[in-house]
Design a protein around this motif. Structure first.
Motif, PDB file in Angstrom:
ATOM      1  N   PRO A 114       0.659  -1.111  -0.073  1.00 24.87           N
ATOM      2  CA  PRO A 114       0.082   0.309  -0.062  1.00 24.87           C
ATOM      3  C   PRO A 114       0.618   1.435  -0.152  1.00 24.87           C
ATOM      4  N   THR A 115       0.558   1.925  -0.924  1.00 23.76           N
ATOM      5  CA  THR A 115       1.789   3.795  -0.933  1.00 23.76           C
ATOM      6  C   THR A 115       1.381   4.328  -0.207  1.00 23.76           C
ATOM      7  N   SER A 116      -0.008   4.872   0.759  1.00 23.67           N
ATOM      8  CA  SER A 116      -0.762   5.942   0.600  1.00 23.67           C
ATOM      9  C   SER A 116      -0.848   5.495   1.777  1.00 23.67           C
ATOM     10  N   ILE A 117      -0.222   5.551   3.218  1.00 22.58           N
ATOM     11  CA  ILE A 117      -0.657   5.008   4.556  1.00 22.58           C
ATOM     12  C   ILE A 117      -0.402   7.035   5.162  1.00 22.58           C
ATOM     13  N   LEU A 118      -1.131   7.636   5.394  1.00 19.86           N
ATOM     14  CA  LEU A 118      -1.122   8.431   6.182  1.00 19.86           C
ATOM     15  C   LEU A 118      -0.732   8.249   7.516  1.00 19.86           C
ATOM     16  N   TYR A 119       0.464   8.239   8.265  1.00 24.02           N
ATOM     17  CA  TYR A 119       0.858   8.019   9.519  1.00 24.02           C
ATOM     18  C   TYR A 119       0.726   9.444  10.311  1.00 24.02           C
ATOM     19  N   PRO A 172     -14.278   6.756  -0.789  1.00 19.06           N
ATOM     20  CA  PRO A 172     -12.619   7.564  -0.096  1.00 19.06           C
ATOM     21  C   PRO A 172     -12.191   6.293   0.929  1.00 19.06           C
ATOM     22  N   ASN A 173     -12.843   5.568   1.172  1.00 20.06           N
ATOM     23  CA  ASN A 173     -12.276   3.818   2.238  1.00 20.06           C
ATOM     24  C   ASN A 173     -11.678   3.183   1.374  1.00 20.06           C
ATOM     25  N   SER A 174      -9.957   3.675   0.765  1.00 19.46           N
ATOM     26  CA  SER A 174      -9.591   3.283  -0.040  1.00 19.46           C
ATOM     27  C   SER A 174      -7.698   3.560   0.059  1.00 19.46           C
ATOM     28  N   VAL A 175      -6.685   2.490  -0.630  1.00 14.40           N
ATOM     29  CA  VAL A 175      -6.243   3.591  -0.286  1.00 14.40           C
ATOM     30  C   VAL A 175      -4.809   2.992  -1.674  1.00 14.40           C
ATOM     31  N   SER A 176      -4.087   3.901  -2.416  1.00 17.39           N
ATOM     32  CA  SER A 176      -3.530   2.654  -3.646  1.00 17.39           C
ATOM     33  C   SER A 176      -2.480   1.485  -3.130  1.00 17.39           C
ATOM     34  N   GLY A 177      -2.422   0.810  -3.989  1.00 15.88           N
ATOM     35  CA  GLY A 177      -1.342  -0.616  -4.020  1.00 15.88           C
ATOM     36  C   GLY A 177      -1.507  -0.924  -4.115  1.00 15.88           C
ATOM     37  N   ALA A 178       0.183  -1.871  -4.540  1.00 18.20           N
ATOM     38  CA  ALA A 178       0.649  -2.915  -5.741  1.00 18.20           C
ATOM     39  C   ALA A 178       0.882  -3.861  -5.407  1.00 18.20           C
ATOM     40  N   THR A 179       0.721  -5.560  -5.326  1.00 17.77           N
ATOM     41  CA  THR A 179       1.611  -6.336  -5.337  1.00 17.77           C
ATOM     42  C   THR A 179       3.200  -5.908  -4.891  1.00 17.77           C
ATOM     43  N   GLY A 180       4.283  -6.986  -4.467  1.00 13.63           N
ATOM     44  CA  GLY A 180       5.464  -6.247  -3.925  1.00 13.63           C
ATOM     45  C   GLY A 180       6.828  -6.063  -5.295  1.00 13.63           C
ATOM     46  N   VAL A 181       7.467  -6.183  -5.014  1.00 15.07           N
ATOM     47  CA  VAL A 181       8.116  -6.027  -5.365  1.00 15.07           C
ATOM     48  C   VAL A 181       8.792  -7.885  -6.316  1.00 15.07           C
ATOM     49  N   GLY A 182       9.575  -7.862  -6.855  1.00 17.09           N
ATOM     50  CA  GLY A 182       9.831  -9.932  -6.753  1.00 17.09           C
ATOM     51  C   GLY A 182      10.786 -10.024  -7.707  1.00 17.09           C
ATOM     52  N   SER A 194      -8.677  -3.630   5.339  1.00 15.58           N
ATOM     53  CA  SER A 194     -10.256  -3.140   5.935  1.00 15.58           C
ATOM     54  C   SER A 194     -10.476  -2.378   4.798  1.00 15.58           C
ATOM     55  N   VAL A 195      -9.922  -1.409   3.795  1.00 18.81           N
ATOM     56  CA  VAL A 195     -10.177  -0.842   2.886  1.00 18.81           C
ATOM     57  C   VAL A 195     -10.300  -1.557   1.176  1.00 18.81           C
ATOM     58  N   LYS A 196     -10.710  -0.921   0.317  1.00 17.44           N
ATOM     59  CA  LYS A 196     -10.053  -1.431  -1.065  1.00 17.44           C
ATOM     60  C   LYS A 196      -8.858  -0.768  -1.656  1.00 17.44           C
ATOM     61  N   ARG A 197      -8.314  -1.268  -2.521  1.00 17.26           N
ATOM     62  CA  ARG A 197      -7.051  -0.872  -2.842  1.00 17.26           C
ATOM     63  C   ARG A 197      -7.270  -0.702  -4.435  1.00 17.26           C
ATOM     64  N   THR A 198      -6.597   0.719  -4.967  1.00 17.53           N
ATOM     65  CA  THR A 198      -6.860   1.696  -5.500  1.00 17.53           C
ATOM     66  C   THR A 198      -5.102   1.446  -6.647  1.00 17.53           C
ATOM     67  N   PRO A 199      -5.577   1.667  -8.662  1.00 20.52           N
ATOM     68  CA  PRO A 199      -3.523   1.789  -8.607  1.00 20.52           C
ATOM     69  C   PRO A 199      -2.839   2.834  -8.886  1.00 20.52           C
ATOM     70  N   VAL A 200      -1.261   2.031  -8.520  1.00 19.04           N
ATOM     71  CA  VAL A 200      -0.261   3.265  -8.076  1.00 19.04           C
ATOM     72  C   VAL A 200      -0.175   3.668  -9.084  1.00 19.04           C
ATOM     73  N   TYR A 201       0.199   5.060  -9.392  1.00 23.70           N
ATOM     74  CA  TYR A 201       0.206   5.888 -11.015  1.00 23.70           C
ATOM     75  C   TYR A 201       1.817   4.850 -11.111  1.00 23.70           C
ATOM     76  N   ASP A 202       2.793   4.801 -10.942  1.00 25.76           N
ATOM     77  CA  ASP A 202       3.449   4.987 -11.778  1.00 25.76           C
ATOM     78  C   ASP A 202       3.555   3.030 -12.404  1.00 25.76           C
ATOM     79  N   SER A 203       2.730   2.477 -11.651  1.00 20.02           N
ATOM     80  CA  SER A 203       2.309   0.519 -12.341  1.00 20.02           C
ATOM     81  C   SER A 203       1.724   0.536 -12.919  1.00 20.02           C
ATOM     82  N   LYS A 204       1.283   2.173 -13.571  1.00 27.11           N
ATOM     83  CA  LYS A 204       0.416   1.710 -14.422  1.00 27.11           C
ATOM     84  C   LYS A 204       0.749   2.920 -16.068  1.00 27.11           C
ATOM     85  N   LEU A 205       1.347   3.730 -15.570  1.00 26.43           N
ATOM     86  CA  LEU A 205       1.494   4.841 -16.843  1.00 26.43           C
ATOM     87  C   LEU A 205       3.455   4.462 -17.121  1.00 26.43           C
TER      88      LEU A 205
END
Length: 450
Positions: free
Chosen positions: A168-173, A329-339, A401-412
């Motif tokens: 997940p790439t957009s977590i508010l700490y 709004p109940n979502s966070v951008s993210g992707a599967t990790g590196v491999g 507990s939230v939906k996952r949405t795309p990360v820009y650099d994983s799609k562009l």
């Protein structure tokens, strides 16, 4: 014509027999290299020394980086016949180094590869080879992943890597103590966020620390979620494909305007484009900043560097909602990790060893080790909360507990990713959103043509 063809065919057969005779006089022909399995034993290793190059970006002192380096060290101990040539490259410069050697067709034998655009470009260029046989020969590993885990590594039915984590790439700490002492709660709406910025600035507290020296952070950790809240995911998918939407559309310009608003209201400290993510995390760990916006990987860094009182006061949340936004709004951008990926040049006994290394890095045991190192995974592993930090347990619950949405650099495209990264630096320093949007649109349009 017919006689000449028969004569040529007879000569070819005689030549083949001669070659076979030469081969039988020395060593038996090598068998087709077979995928590694979880039952591989040391006595099965070839006696000759096998040299294998490995690139990774696990350079930090966080738990996950240490765990991965430990796995590599153990692999070396278990394989005395293998000589690993290891290059450990800091994350901020890792992608560019890979792209540079890829352009020269000089990728290492095994390397850590990012999902999405890079994986697609490397596979379409024939620089990496699929891992389908390796995965199929280890069904407990292949079937242990959560649904869709291989999507960002699979192209034309071939899978080129296996995720080592979930990002997940957009977590508010946020620091609960700082917010409470200033009469604030974690912001859930845009207006609440802007109010928190105003209150904290008046108290000479950095509202949100930002380290955008390597410009991917503003894109990956802020814009990816922020823009999705404004435009919705369907619009983004269309804009990526240049099919019914463009990055010059009003909704995307509005998303850029929201991001710029954070800069103009002073949400970030001065010089945010001149410090890196480590320095950003230090500002937060030192109690100088009330919040940071970063990926799930920040937990391992904070656990390793933040004082106990700051760590205990840290909470996690998704980014605030946007007025009249089209996204969830109940979502966070993210992707599967590196491999781990395998160069297309690797074959024979070297490939056998490389497969074993890939299995060691991303197999079931490695997934368990990764989770216990406070790093999310897309593999079915039960979390033993007694073995992880409370902050990681909170992150684990939030992400599930939230939906996952795309990360820009994983799609562009790579061109558009570079343009948006650099463009956001300009945007936060005052460039017009419409001009940045036009640059991104032109880069994506051109990138799809190449």
């Amino acid at each position: 014509m017919k006689k000449r063809f028969v004569h040529a065919l007879l000569l070819l057969m005689m030549f083949s027999v001669a070659l076979a005779g030469c081969g039988s006089s020395s060593t038996p022909a090598k068998e087709e290299s077979s995928p590694a399995t979880t039952e591989t034993k040391n006595e099965e290793q070839p006696k000759e020394k096998v040299k294998l190059s490995l690139w990774h970006n696990f350079t930090g002192e966080d738990l996950r980086a240490k765990a991965m380096r430990g796995i590599i060290d153990q692999f070396q101990k278990d394989h005395a016949n293998v000589q690993l040539d290891i290059q450990a490259i800091p994350p901020d410069g890792y992608r560019q180094r890979l792209k540079t050697v890829a352009a020269a067709n000089e990728l290492p034998d095994v390397f850590i590869m990012h999902p999405g655009t890079i994986a697609k470009e490397f596979s379409s260029a024939g620089l990496v080879q699929p891992l389908n046989d390796l995965l199929d020969s280890n069904p407990a590993w292949k079937d242990g992943y959560l649904p869709n885990s291989f999507d960002d590594f699979t192209f034309d039915g071939k899978t080129y890597s296996a995720p080592m984590g979930l990002s997940p790439t957009s977590i508010l700490y946020y620091n609960k103590t700082i917010l409470t002492e200033n009469g604030l709660t974690v912001p859930k709406t845009w207006d609440e966020l802007l109010n928190a910025v105003k209150v904290l600035k008046e108290k000479n507290i950095i509202p949100i620390a930002l380290g955008n020296k390597a410009p991917w952070l503003a894109q990956s950790s802020i814009l990816s979620s922020l823009a999705d809240r404004v435009t919705g995911t369907e619009w983004f998918d269309k804009a990526v494909a240049q099919d019914g939407a463009k990055f010059t559309d009003p909704e995307f310009v509005q998303a850029l305007t929201y991001l710029q608003q954070l800069g103009t209201t002073g949400a970030f400290q001065e010089g945010f484009n001149a410090i890196d993510t480590t320095q950003m995390e230090q500002l937060y760990a030192q109690g100088k900043a009330a919040m940071i916006i970063e990926g799930g990987w920040a937990v391992t860094n904070l656990v390793a560097t933040a004082p106990k009182d700051v760590l205990a006061a840290t909470g996690v949340a998704v980014l605030p909602s946007i007025p009249n936004g089209k996204g969830d709004p109940n979502s966070v951008s993210g992707a599967t990790g590196v491999g781990p990926a395998l160069s297309s040049k690797v074959e024979g006994a070297k490939k056998d060893i490389a497969n074993q290394l890939i299995l060691a890095l991303a197999g079931p045991e490695a997934q368990k080790t990764t989770l216990e190192a406070n790093q999310l995974v897309s593999f079915k592993v039960d979390l033993d909360k007694s073995k992880v930090e409370p902050l990681f347990a909170d992150l684990y619950s939030l992400v599930n507990s939230v939906k996952r949405t795309p990360v820009y650099d994983s799609k562009l495209t790579s061109a558009a990713t570079e343009t948006v990264n650099n463009g956001l630096q300009e945007l936060l320093l005052g460039a017009k959103p419409e001009e940045i949007a036009k640059k991104i649109q032109d880069a994506q349009e051109q990138g799809l043509k190449e």
